[in-house]
Design a protein around this motif. Structure first.
Motif, PDB file in Angstrom:
ATOM      1  N   LEU A 148      -2.886   7.386   7.686  1.00  0.00           N
ATOM      2  CA  LEU A 148      -4.179   7.159   8.337  1.00  0.00           C
ATOM      3  C   LEU A 148      -4.778   5.835   7.898  1.00  0.00           C
ATOM      4  O   LEU A 148      -5.397   5.131   8.692  1.00  0.00           O
ATOM      5  N   GLY A 149      -4.576   5.493   6.636  1.00  0.00           N
ATOM      6  CA  GLY A 149      -5.146   4.260   6.116  1.00  0.00           C
ATOM      7  C   GLY A 149      -4.504   3.014   6.694  1.00  0.00           C
ATOM      8  O   GLY A 149      -5.067   1.923   6.643  1.00  0.00           O
ATOM      9  N   LEU A 150      -3.307   3.188   7.221  1.00  0.00           N
ATOM     10  CA  LEU A 150      -2.581   2.032   7.764  1.00  0.00           C
ATOM     11  C   LEU A 150      -2.662   1.975   9.290  1.00  0.00           C
ATOM     12  O   LEU A 150      -2.133   1.062   9.914  1.00  0.00           O
TER      13      LEU A 150
ATOM     14  N   THR B 130       0.840  -1.204   0.000  1.00  0.00           N
ATOM     15  CA  THR B 130       0.000   0.000   0.000  1.00  0.00           C
ATOM     16  C   THR B 130       0.869   1.245   0.000  1.00  0.00           C
ATOM     17  O   THR B 130       0.666   2.181  -0.771  1.00  0.00           O
TER      18      THR B 130
ATOM     19  N   ILE C 255      -0.670  14.209   1.504  1.00  0.00           N
ATOM     20  CA  ILE C 255      -0.932  12.897   0.923  1.00  0.00           C
ATOM     21  C   ILE C 255      -0.402  11.786   1.823  1.00  0.00           C
ATOM     22  O   ILE C 255      -1.072  10.786   2.066  1.00  0.00           O
TER      23      ILE C 255
ATOM     24  N   ALA D  94       2.734   1.524  -3.401  1.00  0.00           N
ATOM     25  CA  ALA D  94       1.855   1.975  -4.474  1.00  0.00           C
ATOM     26  C   ALA D  94       1.636   3.474  -4.369  1.00  0.00           C
ATOM     27  O   ALA D  94       1.787   4.217  -5.340  1.00  0.00           O
ATOM     28  N   ALA D  95       1.321   3.926  -3.163  1.00  0.00           N
ATOM     29  CA  ALA D  95       1.047   5.350  -2.966  1.00  0.00           C
ATOM     30  C   ALA D  95       2.266   6.190  -3.330  1.00  0.00           C
ATOM     31  O   ALA D  95       2.147   7.225  -3.983  1.00  0.00           O
TER      32      ALA D  95
ATOM     33  N   LEU E 212       2.577   8.695  -6.389  1.00  0.00           N
ATOM     34  CA  LEU E 212       2.875  10.076  -6.013  1.00  0.00           C
ATOM     35  C   LEU E 212       3.992  10.619  -6.885  1.00  0.00           C
ATOM     36  O   LEU E 212       3.917  11.726  -7.428  1.00  0.00           O
TER      37      LEU E 212
ATOM     38  N   LEU F 183       2.480  19.376  -1.455  1.00  0.00           N
ATOM     39  CA  LEU F 183       1.326  18.499  -1.281  1.00  0.00           C
ATOM     40  C   LEU F 183       1.691  17.169  -0.621  1.00  0.00           C
ATOM     41  O   LEU F 183       0.833  16.484  -0.086  1.00  0.00           O
TER      42      LEU F 183
ATOM     43  N   HIS G 124      -2.700  10.956   4.656  1.00  0.00           N
ATOM     44  CA  HIS G 124      -3.806  10.049   4.317  1.00  0.00           C
ATOM     45  C   HIS G 124      -3.318   8.610   4.165  1.00  0.00           C
ATOM     46  O   HIS G 124      -4.001   7.676   4.561  1.00  0.00           O
ATOM     47  N   ILE G 125      -2.130   8.456   3.583  1.00  0.00           N
ATOM     48  CA  ILE G 125      -1.579   7.107   3.471  1.00  0.00           C
ATOM     49  C   ILE G 125      -1.440   6.497   4.857  1.00  0.00           C
ATOM     50  O   ILE G 125      -1.866   5.366   5.117  1.00  0.00           O
TER      51      ILE G 125
END
Lengths: 202, 202
Positions: free
Chosen positions: B197-199, B162, B191, B165-166, B170, B187, B194-195
């Motif tokens: 936070l998702g983990l 994950t 970004i 990929a991000a 990017l 930016l 958010h990456i």
DNA sequence: ACCTGAACACCGTTCAAGT
DNA sequence: ACCTGAACACCGTTCAAGT
């Protein structure tokens, strides 16, 4: 009286443009863009090596036309993937991601050609528009997610940057095909889950 | 008695390999890999067009060597970015991402060359190893995050997919340079947030 | 050891000419 | 309208030969 396309070649090929594009895509996927030669294509199609000129100003123009068909096909696939009216937002996102990945896995060389469009200085307007359209489906999805409370509030196009990055990277990785013996398609849902979690309100 | 490299050219160039690589990188960034010609390089360096053969078996070998130097430089930059002993995990992650993006923005054509390595069938072992090393810094960072409770438990190499990929995406987006007039560097932190936070465990 | 020159088999692109 | 053939200026790669 006009004859069918399957005839043994008349003086005018009749379908040269299509035939060239088709042959080009085959050798593109088989041997990459740098190995593609107009003269070879002409030979395959059975026409003199100066004939392509009528249909494509130069080699780049043929590659552009090829990329253009790629964007059309991708667009249709994405539209289909998004049209499916599933209730679950996460599922919708996964379908969307899956569509990208599938396309890129199916046509890796064409995909690279399409990506290059953005970086090429003199790309024709028409192609740039197709490229923009294909890579800007994100904001709409983000808005959708915000509407159902699955995505944090904020500028959709800015938030979709996170989504876009993750998807582009996912595709880039997926072109390698496998990860520890597991096909990428299997991994997509898990990755999308983490992407979504990162965008979720808390 | 050996002379300095700055001498007007003797029969033996003395530093041909380096000179070729340097010239190659210049025209690579200026005009792309497809416009790079060994004969032209030879002319620039002031040597016959068959001389490169002594140092590079063919054109691809020169490009490989170029990619190899890219991996070395990227590696140094990533090491430096990771070494900084900041306490905040999010900051560490951001530094890491920033390092990738900076490198790719600085050497976009070289970056593409480096990415292609993975997809090229006959790449030399040495180069593949360098590529693997450069693109597999993720799991270590994930483990770090798990240790401080900032990342959900689970197979680090799978979770780092994950992250990877991000980051790749990017970088891919950042090569476009700007987004609505804002530089990508600005930016990145958002970004990455958010990456992360998702983990995060919830 | 390292470099050169001639040669070979390819390119993309242009242009006058054919049907 | 659409296609052809000859010509031009480039390639990458090979090989015998030079220093």
């Amino acid at each position: 009286m006009p004859r069918l396309k399957t005839d043994s070649r008349p003086y005018h090929h009749g379908n040269l443009r299509q035939a060239l594009l088709q042959a080009a895509e085959m050798t593109l996927e088989a041997r990459g863009a740098s190995d593609l030669s107009l003269r070879e294509l002409s030979r395959e199609v059975g026409v003199s090596h100066t004939s392509p000129r009528r249909h494509f100003a130069d080699k780049q123009a043929l590659l552009d036309a090829l990329a253009q068909t790629g964007f059309q096909r991708l667009d249709a696939i994405l539209a289909k993937a998004t049209k499916k009216r599933v209730r679950n937002f996460a599922t919708r996102l996964t379908n969307f991601a899956q569509a990208y990945v599938e396309f890129a896995l199916k046509h890796p060389a064409l995909w690279v050609l399409m990506l290059d469009t953005k970086h090429r200085p003199g790309a024709p307007r028409e192609l740039l528009e197709a490229s923009d359209a294909a890579f800007s489906k994100g904001p709409a999805l983000i808005k959708e997610g915000q509407a159902v409370g699955e995505v944090v509030p904020g500028d959709p196009s800015r938030l979709s940057l996170t989504l876009g990055a993750a998807l582009l990277g996912l595709v880039s990785i997926s072109t390698d095909g496998k990860f520890k013996g597991v096909s990428i398609e299997t991994l997509v849902p898990g990755i999308v889950k983490h992407i979504l979690l990162g965008l979720r309100p808390r």
